[in-house]
Design a protein around this motif. Sequence first.
Motif, short mmCIF file in Angstrom:
data_model
loop_
_atom_site.label_atom_id
_atom_site.label_comp_id
_atom_site.label_asym_id
_atom_site.label_seq_id
_atom_site.Cartn_x
_atom_site.Cartn_y
_atom_site.Cartn_z
N ILE A 123 22.84 42.32 18.90
CA ILE A 123 23.43 41.09 19.40
C ILE A 123 24.56 41.44 20.37
O ILE A 123 25.41 42.28 20.06
CB ILE A 123 23.96 40.22 18.25
CG1 ILE A 123 22.83 39.87 17.27
CG2 ILE A 123 24.61 38.95 18.78
CD1 ILE A 123 21.73 39.02 17.82
N ARG B 81 19.24 41.34 8.60
CA ARG B 81 20.01 41.46 9.84
C ARG B 81 19.44 42.56 10.74
O ARG B 81 19.24 43.69 10.32
CB ARG B 81 21.48 41.77 9.53
CG ARG B 81 22.25 42.05 10.81
CD ARG B 81 23.71 41.68 10.78
NE ARG B 81 24.50 42.40 9.81
CZ ARG B 81 25.84 42.39 9.80
NH1 ARG B 81 26.51 41.70 10.72
NH2 ARG B 81 26.49 43.05 8.88
N SER C 62 26.72 38.01 15.12
CA SER C 62 25.95 38.72 14.10
C SER C 62 26.88 38.93 12.93
O SER C 62 27.68 39.87 12.91
CB SER C 62 25.42 40.06 14.63
OG SER C 62 24.76 40.77 13.60
N GLN D 167 22.86 35.00 13.08
CA GLN D 167 22.50 35.86 14.21
C GLN D 167 22.10 35.01 15.41
O GLN D 167 21.30 34.09 15.26
CB GLN D 167 21.30 36.76 13.88
CG GLN D 167 21.50 37.77 12.79
CD GLN D 167 20.23 38.58 12.56
OE1 GLN D 167 20.18 39.77 12.84
NE2 GLN D 167 19.19 37.94 12.07
#
Length: 356
Positions: free
Chosen positions: A13, A62, A19, A36
Amino acid sequence: MAGIFTKKADFEITSKGISSVEKIKIGGLEQSILIQGQDKENPVLLVIHGGPSLPLPGVSSRGRDYTIVTNTKELVRHYTVVFWDQRGTGKSYYPDIPQETMNLSRFVEDANEVTDYLRSRFGVEKIFLAGHSWGSTVALTLASTFPEKFYSYVGLSQIVSWTENDRLALNWLKGEAKRRGNKKALKELQSVGEPPFLESFEQWAVIRQWQQRFNTLIYTDEKIKHPGLIRITFSMFQSPDYTLKDIYNTFAKGFKLVYHLAFIKELATTNFMETAKELPIPVTFIHGRKDFHVNGELVEKYIGMLHAEKGKQLIWAEKSAHVFHPDDTKIIEQYLIAEKKHAAKADTSERIYSIR
């Protein structure tokens, strides 16, 4: 110890985006969410995971592209995507959670609080909503109760009626046991009676055990190859945000916490053909053609009777059972991105698609 098998993220990101793994107060508990997105100005998409006590996609996702129900590398370019570890699992497990709070109404209220947090946090009136499997029970209840908070709803492996699904699953399992010549399975399945299974957890668990052994979660054959459930759940070990304790709490303690008899009896009463006959927001169901874990027959029946004045559609994922095939999740990602149109313009048509 976090991320003992950590691997490089599938995407990063940028500084313009977000994030973040955060703990927020939900339902009197600190619960963990993952946010995110490549641009904080994008609309918000909340995805509610299945299980219960299987937080995928969740906080451990993630930086991961494939997440059982969708890919995310492109999704985060169009949305601020939020995954949430529900109470009692993953990074939202605590040993002192009262078991009586592990019920559908509390999960729905938790989801509503997460929704309101996101609406306030990002200064928006509405967000997008999706739910997978058990999460589709929570999400559809939420969408039908508070439709004014959502642009649209996407049900992935949508559960319509737990009792009717158990009846279809039982019949399929008996047929599969005969086809395989598995006398033990057939004997146990014949002795369990007919749903709803309300006598004990053990009675309720019989068809779940044989579903697992007959692999109703994943479809694979000579042409269609799936990475498998073990490889998928291994992503938890690869997460920099998960500890071994989080994983143990998911598969051991969290499982025991949620699956109690009162909860099972409550599930048996859930039937959206009776409680959600209409929805004033656009509705999409995406279902694996090979899914005999949550039978698509009920979804097809439900969408046929559902009144959705702003549009409804059923999309078949041809390579998938209950856990979507990676080829299909790439296409599902594009369907989710296409949902953005509902923020500006309603689509009132009914369509049936097939993902090939």
